[in-house]
Design a protein around this motif. Structure first.
Motif, mmCIF file in Angstrom:
data_model
loop_
_atom_site.group_PDB
_atom_site.id
_atom_site.type_symbol
_atom_site.label_atom_id
_atom_site.label_comp_id
_atom_site.label_asym_id
_atom_site.label_seq_id
_atom_site.Cartn_x
_atom_site.Cartn_y
_atom_site.Cartn_z
ATOM 1 N N PRO A 118 -12.573 10.077 -53.176
ATOM 2 C CA PRO A 118 -12.964 10.671 -51.884
ATOM 3 C C PRO A 118 -13.421 9.609 -50.884
ATOM 4 N N THR A 119 -14.167 8.608 -51.362
ATOM 5 C CA THR A 119 -14.632 7.539 -50.477
ATOM 6 C C THR A 119 -13.462 6.705 -49.957
ATOM 7 N N MET A 120 -12.411 6.599 -50.743
ATOM 8 C CA MET A 120 -11.247 5.828 -50.312
ATOM 9 C C MET A 120 -10.453 6.599 -49.264
ATOM 10 N N PHE A 121 -10.381 7.908 -49.406
ATOM 11 C CA PHE A 121 -9.747 8.716 -48.367
ATOM 12 C C PHE A 121 -10.444 8.458 -47.036
ATOM 13 N N ASP A 122 -11.769 8.425 -47.068
ATOM 14 C CA ASP A 122 -12.543 8.156 -45.850
ATOM 15 C C ASP A 122 -12.273 6.741 -45.345
ATOM 16 N N GLY A 123 -12.182 5.783 -46.281
ATOM 17 C CA GLY A 123 -11.941 4.401 -45.903
ATOM 18 C C GLY A 123 -10.593 4.215 -45.232
ATOM 19 N N VAL A 124 -9.582 4.888 -45.755
ATOM 20 C CA VAL A 124 -8.246 4.807 -45.158
ATOM 21 C C VAL A 124 -8.243 5.485 -43.792
ATOM 22 N N ALA A 125 -8.871 6.644 -43.698
ATOM 23 C CA ALA A 125 -8.899 7.386 -42.433
ATOM 24 C C ALA A 125 -9.609 6.593 -41.330
ATOM 25 N N ALA B 124 -4.776 1.502 -47.956
ATOM 26 C CA ALA B 124 -4.025 2.459 -48.780
ATOM 27 C C ALA B 124 -4.596 2.562 -50.182
ATOM 28 N N THR B 125 -4.274 3.663 -50.831
ATOM 29 C CA THR B 125 -4.571 3.873 -52.241
ATOM 30 C C THR B 125 -3.454 4.682 -52.860
ATOM 31 N N MET B 126 -3.300 4.544 -54.154
ATOM 32 C CA MET B 126 -2.408 5.424 -54.911
ATOM 33 C C MET B 126 -3.302 6.453 -55.605
ATOM 34 N N ALA B 127 -3.224 7.697 -55.174
ATOM 35 C CA ALA B 127 -4.122 8.733 -55.679
ATOM 36 C C ALA B 127 -3.669 9.237 -57.049
ATOM 37 N N LYS C 248 -2.508 5.490 -43.698
ATOM 38 C CA LYS C 248 -2.889 6.069 -42.410
ATOM 39 C C LYS C 248 -1.946 7.190 -41.985
ATOM 40 N N ASP C 249 -0.697 7.148 -42.480
ATOM 41 C CA ASP C 249 0.285 8.158 -42.104
ATOM 42 C C ASP C 249 0.209 9.417 -42.961
ATOM 43 N N THR C 250 -0.324 9.291 -44.176
ATOM 44 C CA THR C 250 -0.322 10.435 -45.098
ATOM 45 C C THR C 250 -1.705 11.003 -45.382
ATOM 46 N N VAL C 251 -2.773 10.297 -44.985
ATOM 47 C CA VAL C 251 -4.125 10.717 -45.363
ATOM 48 C C VAL C 251 -4.480 12.100 -44.824
ATOM 49 N N THR C 252 -3.903 12.472 -43.671
ATOM 50 C CA THR C 252 -4.188 13.807 -43.119
ATOM 51 C C THR C 252 -3.324 14.894 -43.733
ATOM 52 N N GLN C 253 -2.346 14.484 -44.525
ATOM 53 C CA GLN C 253 -1.435 15.454 -45.137
ATOM 54 C C GLN C 253 -1.911 15.933 -46.499
ATOM 55 N N HIS C 254 -2.924 15.301 -47.028
ATOM 56 C CA HIS C 254 -3.438 15.634 -48.358
ATOM 57 C C HIS C 254 -4.949 15.817 -48.328
ATOM 58 N N LYS C 255 -5.424 16.661 -49.222
ATOM 59 C CA LYS C 255 -6.857 16.822 -49.419
ATOM 60 C C LYS C 255 -7.234 16.192 -50.752
ATOM 61 N N VAL C 256 -8.376 15.535 -50.778
ATOM 62 C CA VAL C 256 -8.796 14.857 -51.994
ATOM 63 C C VAL C 256 -8.998 15.839 -53.146
ATOM 64 N N GLU C 257 -9.266 17.103 -52.824
ATOM 65 C CA GLU C 257 -9.438 18.128 -53.863
ATOM 66 C C GLU C 257 -8.174 18.316 -54.699
#
Length: 331
Positions: free
Chosen positions: A257-264, A270-273, A311-320
């Motif tokens: 979750p913290t990485m999603f915030d970091g990328v946003a 980037a990260t591989m979730a 940055k292009d995909t972070v809004t397309q996915h939820k960390v949940e």
């Protein structure tokens, strides 16, 4: 008349009691739904600090509760010797199956061998013993070689296919560290313009990665990118660069979750979730199947896909999607 009736009733009660005792003595003849005790699923994880393991345990707890099974969960706090003892303690409790995320190869080998000797099936998650050091019923994990290869390949393209690279390793000898190193090395061979000028071990830890990156940037001020083999290490590297007034391209693997915030926010790139919550659920389902004698069709290896979050995909996915319904609370 009353005396004879009392005797007949007493005999009937005794007969019923003997019948019940006979059934109890043959536990396999008592259906589970009648109240017969179910064996507990034992769980041993390396720690409950890493968000991956926190999410894995959350998936285990939720799935076990859903299926009506109890779990006995232990955490080794990154101590190999403690984990070996914890596994042995679980086995003395006659658990029905062991879900095992080992601290390192030593704990993995010793724990799996002990479970094998106790004839307890082992579902390994994320980490596995070396070949020949014990038999697993199944292994559930991310394909870390592919994840690291794809991530590093993407990163190298973003930096123009050339420049100086630093690598921050996880716990040396652990499955994830070996595979993520291998994956990025494969990508490096395909991109000869990228040169590794520094490597350090930060053991998946953000603070250690911060300090390591400070030293790296002092010794190699032209470092263009950092491959952190975990999100925590990528975040540590990014924060160290920011404090030093430098700009680097930093990536990790996990999908925290913290990485999603970091990328946003642009702190990291980037990260591989991964899917730890789902892996925990799968481990419980496999454990139950094995305990009920229905696990013959479980694959030996169950690799789960990762998803590139940038940055292009972070809004397309939820960390949940990756860390379960309580993911935001893990920050």
């Amino acid at each position: 008349m009353t005396s004879r009736k009392t005797v007949r009733i007493g005999c009937a009660v005794i007969a019923a009691g003997l019948a019940a005792l006979s059934l109890a003595a043959c536990g396999q003849n008592v259906p589970a739904s009648s109240g017969g005790a179910k064996k507990v699923i034992g769980v041993s994880v390396a720690d409950q600090k890493s968000l991956f393991y926190v999410a894995e345990v959350a998936g285990i707890k939720d799935e076990a509760k859903k299926k009506g099974y109890d779990v006995d969960i232990t955490s080794a706090n990154n101590d190999s010797s403690a984990q070996i003892k914890q596994v042995n303690d679980l086995l003395t409790k006659q658990i029905g199956a062991l879900i095992f995320t080992s601290q390192d190869s030593t704990a993995a080998a010793a724990g799996v061998r002990a479970a094998n000797q106790a004839q307890v099936p082992v579902i390994a998650v994320d980490q596995r013993p070396e070949s020949g050091q014990g038999k697993l019923s199944t292994y559930i994990a991310t394909d870390s070689v592919k994840a690291a290869h794809d991530l590093c390949t993407w990163m190298f393209k973003q930096i123009g296919g050339q420049g100086e690279l630093a690598i921050l390793h996880g716990v040396l000898g652990s499955t994830a560290e070996i595979q993520r190193t291998q994956g990025c090395q494969n990508a490096l061979r395909e991109n000869p313009g990228v040169k590794v000028v520094a490597e350090d071990t930060a053991n998946w830890d953000e603070t250690k990665a911060f300090k390591a990156t400070q030293n790296i940037l002092t010794a190699h001020p032209n470092v263009k990118a950092v491959f952190g083999e975990s999100d925590a290490m990528s975040l540590g590297a990014s924060k160290a660069a920011k404090e030093s007034g430098k700009t680097i391209f930093s990536v990790g693997i996990d999908g925290f979750p913290t990485m999603f915030d970091g990328v946003a926010s642009g702190l990291t790139q980037a990260t591989m979730a991964q899917q730890p919550y789902r892996m925990g659920q799968m481990a419980v389902d496999n454990a139950i199947a094995l305990m009920e004698g229905k696990g013959s069709d479980i694959p030996q290896e169950q690799y789960q896909d990762t998803v590139l979050i940038n940055k292009d995909t972070v809004t397309q996915h939820k960390v949940e999607e990756f860390y379960g319904p309580d993911a935001q609370s893990f920050k």
